[in-house]
Design a protein around this motif. Sequence first.
Motif, mmCIF file in Angstrom:
data_model
loop_
_atom_site.group_PDB
_atom_site.id
_atom_site.type_symbol
_atom_site.label_atom_id
_atom_site.label_comp_id
_atom_site.label_asym_id
_atom_site.label_seq_id
_atom_site.Cartn_x
_atom_site.Cartn_y
_atom_site.Cartn_z
ATOM 1 N N PHE A 22 25.777 11.893 23.051
ATOM 2 C CA PHE A 22 26.129 11.603 24.549
ATOM 3 C C PHE A 22 24.733 10.903 25.253
ATOM 4 C CE2 PHE A 22 26.700 13.960 28.809
ATOM 5 C CZ PHE A 22 27.301 12.900 29.265
ATOM 6 N N ILE A 23 25.054 9.713 25.513
ATOM 7 C CA ILE A 23 23.897 8.862 25.960
ATOM 8 C C ILE A 23 23.958 8.525 27.390
ATOM 9 C CG2 ILE A 23 22.669 6.533 25.749
ATOM 10 C CD1 ILE A 23 23.743 6.642 22.630
ATOM 11 N N CYS A 24 23.060 9.034 28.362
ATOM 12 C CA CYS A 24 22.884 8.656 29.731
ATOM 13 C C CYS A 24 22.144 7.737 30.004
ATOM 14 C CB CYS A 24 22.928 10.058 30.274
ATOM 15 S SG CYS A 24 24.180 11.407 30.244
ATOM 16 N N ILE A 25 22.394 6.885 30.774
ATOM 17 C CA ILE A 25 21.775 5.695 31.395
ATOM 18 C C ILE A 25 21.252 6.125 32.940
ATOM 19 C CG2 ILE A 25 21.483 3.228 31.815
ATOM 20 C CD1 ILE A 25 22.331 3.793 28.901
ATOM 21 N N GLU A 26 20.108 5.926 33.176
ATOM 22 C CA GLU A 26 19.899 6.628 34.474
ATOM 23 C C GLU A 26 18.584 5.719 35.122
ATOM 24 O OE1 GLU A 26 20.195 8.007 37.149
ATOM 25 O OE2 GLU A 26 21.559 9.580 36.959
ATOM 26 N N GLY A 27 18.302 5.829 36.453
ATOM 27 C CA GLY A 27 17.368 4.879 37.300
ATOM 28 C C GLY A 27 17.774 4.736 38.755
ATOM 29 N N VAL A 28 17.190 4.279 39.295
ATOM 30 C CA VAL A 28 17.213 4.168 40.738
ATOM 31 C C VAL A 28 18.472 3.371 41.029
ATOM 32 C CG1 VAL A 28 16.127 3.620 43.015
ATOM 33 C CG2 VAL A 28 14.876 4.495 41.158
ATOM 34 N N ILE A 29 19.021 3.428 42.284
ATOM 35 C CA ILE A 29 19.978 2.373 42.801
ATOM 36 C C ILE A 29 19.657 1.033 42.501
ATOM 37 C CG2 ILE A 29 21.185 1.768 44.913
ATOM 38 C CD1 ILE A 29 20.663 4.474 46.073
ATOM 39 N N GLY A 30 20.379 0.342 41.865
ATOM 40 C CA GLY A 30 20.187 -1.190 41.662
ATOM 41 C C GLY A 30 19.536 -1.727 40.572
ATOM 42 N N VAL A 31 19.016 -0.510 39.584
ATOM 43 C CA VAL A 31 18.511 -1.116 38.620
ATOM 44 C C VAL A 31 19.117 -1.474 37.255
ATOM 45 C CG1 VAL A 31 18.719 1.053 37.102
ATOM 46 C CG2 VAL A 31 16.357 -0.069 37.143
ATOM 47 N N GLY A 32 20.507 -1.503 37.454
ATOM 48 C CA GLY A 32 21.404 -1.919 36.392
ATOM 49 C C GLY A 32 22.185 -1.063 35.385
ATOM 50 N N LYS A 33 22.288 0.339 35.787
ATOM 51 C CA LYS A 33 22.846 1.169 34.887
ATOM 52 C C LYS A 33 24.161 0.986 34.375
ATOM 53 C CE LYS A 33 22.077 4.307 38.220
ATOM 54 N NZ LYS A 33 21.580 3.527 39.340
ATOM 55 N N THR A 34 25.046 0.684 35.457
ATOM 56 C CA THR A 34 26.348 0.596 34.708
ATOM 57 C C THR A 34 26.622 -0.788 34.081
ATOM 58 O OG1 THR A 34 27.011 1.521 37.040
ATOM 59 C CG2 THR A 34 28.865 0.109 35.856
ATOM 60 N N THR A 35 25.991 -1.679 34.550
ATOM 61 C CA THR A 35 26.035 -3.033 33.328
ATOM 62 C C THR A 35 25.658 -2.794 32.064
ATOM 63 O OG1 THR A 35 25.370 -4.409 35.311
ATOM 64 C CG2 THR A 35 25.185 -5.402 33.201
ATOM 65 N N LEU A 36 24.448 -1.861 31.831
ATOM 66 C CA LEU A 36 24.000 -1.783 30.826
ATOM 67 C C LEU A 36 24.843 -0.790 30.035
ATOM 68 C CD1 LEU A 36 21.739 -2.076 28.491
ATOM 69 C CD2 LEU A 36 20.709 -0.258 29.668
ATOM 70 N N THR A 37 25.219 0.203 30.635
ATOM 71 C CA THR A 37 26.375 1.161 29.981
ATOM 72 C C THR A 37 27.576 0.594 29.309
ATOM 73 O OG1 THR A 37 25.684 2.836 31.754
ATOM 74 C CG2 THR A 37 27.758 3.131 30.486
ATOM 75 N N LYS A 38 28.105 -0.470 30.023
ATOM 76 C CA LYS A 38 29.332 -1.148 29.858
ATOM 77 C C LYS A 38 29.112 -1.965 28.370
ATOM 78 C CE LYS A 38 31.672 -1.444 34.339
ATOM 79 N NZ LYS A 38 32.225 -2.386 35.301
ATOM 80 N N ALA A 39 27.743 -2.608 28.713
ATOM 81 C CA ALA A 39 27.148 -3.421 27.531
ATOM 82 C C ALA A 39 27.143 -2.711 26.338
ATOM 83 C CB ALA A 39 26.131 -4.284 27.770
ATOM 84 N N ILE A 40 26.437 -1.300 26.332
ATOM 85 C CA ILE A 40 26.209 -0.392 25.178
ATOM 86 C C ILE A 40 27.597 -0.055 24.459
ATOM 87 C CG2 ILE A 40 25.205 1.491 24.402
ATOM 88 C CD1 ILE A 40 22.928 1.042 26.332
ATOM 89 N N ALA A 41 28.267 0.609 25.500
ATOM 90 C CA ALA A 41 29.723 0.973 25.093
ATOM 91 C C ALA A 41 30.574 -0.050 24.255
ATOM 92 C CB ALA A 41 30.492 1.347 26.083
ATOM 93 N N LYS A 42 30.423 -1.259 24.593
ATOM 94 C CA LYS A 42 31.077 -2.582 24.217
ATOM 95 C C LYS A 42 30.459 -2.760 22.679
ATOM 96 C CE LYS A 42 32.753 -7.316 24.930
ATOM 97 N NZ LYS A 42 32.507 -8.472 25.829
ATOM 98 N N HIS A 43 29.056 -2.946 22.785
ATOM 99 C CA HIS A 43 28.796 -3.122 21.534
ATOM 100 C C HIS A 43 29.004 -2.289 20.248
ATOM 101 C CE1 HIS A 43 25.409 -4.731 18.815
ATOM 102 N NE2 HIS A 43 25.264 -3.333 18.681
ATOM 103 N N PHE A 44 28.800 -0.923 20.595
ATOM 104 C CA PHE A 44 29.232 0.174 19.705
ATOM 105 C C PHE A 44 30.299 0.527 19.570
ATOM 106 C CE2 PHE A 44 24.491 0.693 20.781
ATOM 107 C CZ PHE A 44 23.834 0.522 19.359
#
Length: 206
Positions: free
Chosen positions: A5-27
């Motif tokens: 269960f991998i969680c992407i975190e960081g401050v507003i605007g850092v790119g969490k959602t973009t990276l989450t979608k990319a990782i989920a798509k890749h794997f």
Amino acid sequence: MTTPFICIEGVIGVGKTTLTKAIAKHFQVDCLLEIVEENPYLEKFYEDMDAWSFQTEMFFLCNRVKQLEDIHPLLLQGRPVVSDYHLTKNVLFARRTLQLKKWKQYERIYQILNESLPQASVIIYLKASVDTLMERIQHRGRAFELKIDRDYIAQLASDYDEAMNTLKTHTTVITIETDHLNVIDNQADLNFIIDQVQPYISSYLN
């Protein structure tokens, strides 16, 4: 072995959602995205934090708890999940925005709700300078976020550092500086992050 269960975190605007979608798509795994713009109190919150902070934080907490309850069966089935938030962000924001009496009430509710929820196996902590964060917020163009001032973002960045230092005492936290990364347009940048995630998820892939 615990299902990843991998969680992407960081401050507003850092790119969490973009990276989450990319990782989920890749794997090719399940993707959990937080509810933000659907929060009916959020715009009011950024206009008057004192008046609307409790309603805003409770909405986020209840929705995120429901989302985490919904993914629990997937994890029990051995299906990895990648999320664009970790529940500890609720405490981070609430502690900063709520008055002491409301914070104490909120903290008790949070502790009760969090007891039976799935816990992250890995946290990817994305960092960026305040300048970069402000630029990304402006570029994203969400009306309610455009009202956020620089000092608030700087304080959040400090709070996140503190929270991640605490979490890494019992959870794997991978910190990635993103000022010079572009996971949308640069495949090499995305591969750099995927290579760091790979060891924690590969054994569960078909």
